[in-house]
Design a protein around this motif. Structure first.
Motif, PDB file in Angstrom:
ATOM      1  N   TRP A   6       0.210  90.107  58.351  1.00  0.00           N
ATOM      2  CA  TRP A   6      -0.174  88.890  57.616  1.00  0.00           C
ATOM      3  C   TRP A   6       1.061  88.274  56.951  1.00  0.00           C
ATOM      4  O   TRP A   6       1.291  87.069  57.044  1.00  0.00           O
ATOM      5  N   ILE A   7       1.874  89.113  56.327  1.00  0.00           N
ATOM      6  CA  ILE A   7       3.108  88.638  55.697  1.00  0.00           C
ATOM      7  C   ILE A   7       4.047  88.070  56.761  1.00  0.00           C
ATOM      8  O   ILE A   7       4.654  87.009  56.587  1.00  0.00           O
ATOM      9  N   GLY A   8       4.185  88.761  57.888  1.00  0.00           N
ATOM     10  CA  GLY A   8       5.043  88.287  58.973  1.00  0.00           C
ATOM     11  C   GLY A   8       4.613  86.933  59.506  1.00  0.00           C
ATOM     12  O   GLY A   8       5.450  86.076  59.813  1.00  0.00           O
ATOM     13  N   MET A  13       5.567  80.815  59.641  1.00  0.00           N
ATOM     14  CA  MET A  13       5.264  79.422  59.283  1.00  0.00           C
ATOM     15  C   MET A  13       6.389  78.772  58.472  1.00  0.00           C
ATOM     16  O   MET A  13       6.539  77.567  58.480  1.00  0.00           O
ATOM     17  N   ARG A  14       7.181  79.581  57.801  1.00  0.00           N
ATOM     18  CA  ARG A  14       8.230  79.038  56.927  1.00  0.00           C
ATOM     19  C   ARG A  14       9.608  78.988  57.577  1.00  0.00           C
ATOM     20  O   ARG A  14      10.522  78.403  57.028  1.00  0.00           O
ATOM     21  N   ARG A  15       9.762  79.622  58.722  1.00  0.00           N
ATOM     22  CA  ARG A  15      11.072  79.706  59.371  1.00  0.00           C
ATOM     23  C   ARG A  15      10.995  79.139  60.783  1.00  0.00           C
ATOM     24  O   ARG A  15      10.634  79.836  61.728  1.00  0.00           O
ATOM     25  N   PRO A  16      11.337  77.875  60.968  1.00  0.00           N
ATOM     26  CA  PRO A  16      11.196  77.239  62.283  1.00  0.00           C
ATOM     27  C   PRO A  16      12.079  77.854  63.368  1.00  0.00           C
ATOM     28  O   PRO A  16      11.808  77.664  64.544  1.00  0.00           O
ATOM     29  N   GLU A  17      13.097  78.616  62.992  1.00  0.00           N
ATOM     30  CA  GLU A  17      13.969  79.216  64.002  1.00  0.00           C
ATOM     31  C   GLU A  17      13.342  80.447  64.663  1.00  0.00           C
ATOM     32  O   GLU A  17      13.841  80.940  65.669  1.00  0.00           O
ATOM     33  N   ILE A  18      12.238  80.948  64.129  1.00  0.00           N
ATOM     34  CA  ILE A  18      11.563  82.096  64.734  1.00  0.00           C
ATOM     35  C   ILE A  18      10.849  81.623  65.994  1.00  0.00           C
ATOM     36  O   ILE A  18      10.039  80.710  65.953  1.00  0.00           O
ATOM     37  N   SER A  41       4.586  79.138  67.189  1.00  0.00           N
ATOM     38  CA  SER A  41       5.222  79.779  68.339  1.00  0.00           C
ATOM     39  C   SER A  41       4.269  80.746  69.027  1.00  0.00           C
ATOM     40  O   SER A  41       3.260  81.151  68.474  1.00  0.00           O
ATOM     41  N   SER A  42       4.647  81.095  70.241  1.00  0.00           N
ATOM     42  CA  SER A  42       3.857  82.029  71.035  1.00  0.00           C
ATOM     43  C   SER A  42       4.071  83.451  70.539  1.00  0.00           C
ATOM     44  O   SER A  42       5.067  83.741  69.882  1.00  0.00           O
TER      45      SER A  42
END
Length: 130
Positions: A6-8, A13-18, A41-42
């Motif tokens: 859940w934390i991940g 959602m907060r890090r667009p580079e992921i 992301s997938s």
């Protein structure tokens, strides 16, 4: 795993580079995952079919909601006989996650890990009688 998934997903959602995620035993019945609309992301959800902490029914509802987004591929693996903590099923969990990572990273399935070059070890200091 579990609360950590859940934390991940919040971090996702907060890090667009992921560029992807692996969520293991997400507790969709205990925590609100609605922030994943839309999911950026997938990724892969992994769940045990004997999980009583986070029932499969709740996780499937979350996955189905995320699968409706265009351009996002949500995969799901269910590990037979696995409980919430994958007791006695860690090897199966590693196999599923490893195969997914190989696919996402473009590696041949079951490829041996890259060889590591051994560094020369420094010589042990000489202790002299002086």
């Amino acid at each position: 795993v579990s609360f950590g998934s859940w934390i991940g997903m919040q971090l996702l959602m907060r890090r667009p580079e992921i560029e992807g995620f692996i969520s293991i035993a997400p507790p969709a019945n205990r925590f609100d995952f609605s922030f994943l609309a839309p999911c950026p992301s997938s990724g892969l959800f992994v769940h045990g079919d004997k999980d009583r902490v986070a029932p499969l029914k709740e996780v499937l509802a979350l996955i189905e909601k995320l699968k409706t987004q265009k351009g996002i591929l949500i995969e799901h693996a269910v590990i037979p006989e696995a409980n919430h903590f994958f007791e006695d099923c860690i090897d199966d969990l590693q196999t599923v996650v490893g195969a997914y990572l190989d696919k996402r990273l473009g590696m041949p399935r079951h490829a041996p890990p890259p060889a590591r070059k051994e560094r020369a070890k420094p010589a042990a200091p000489q202790v002299g009688n002086g």
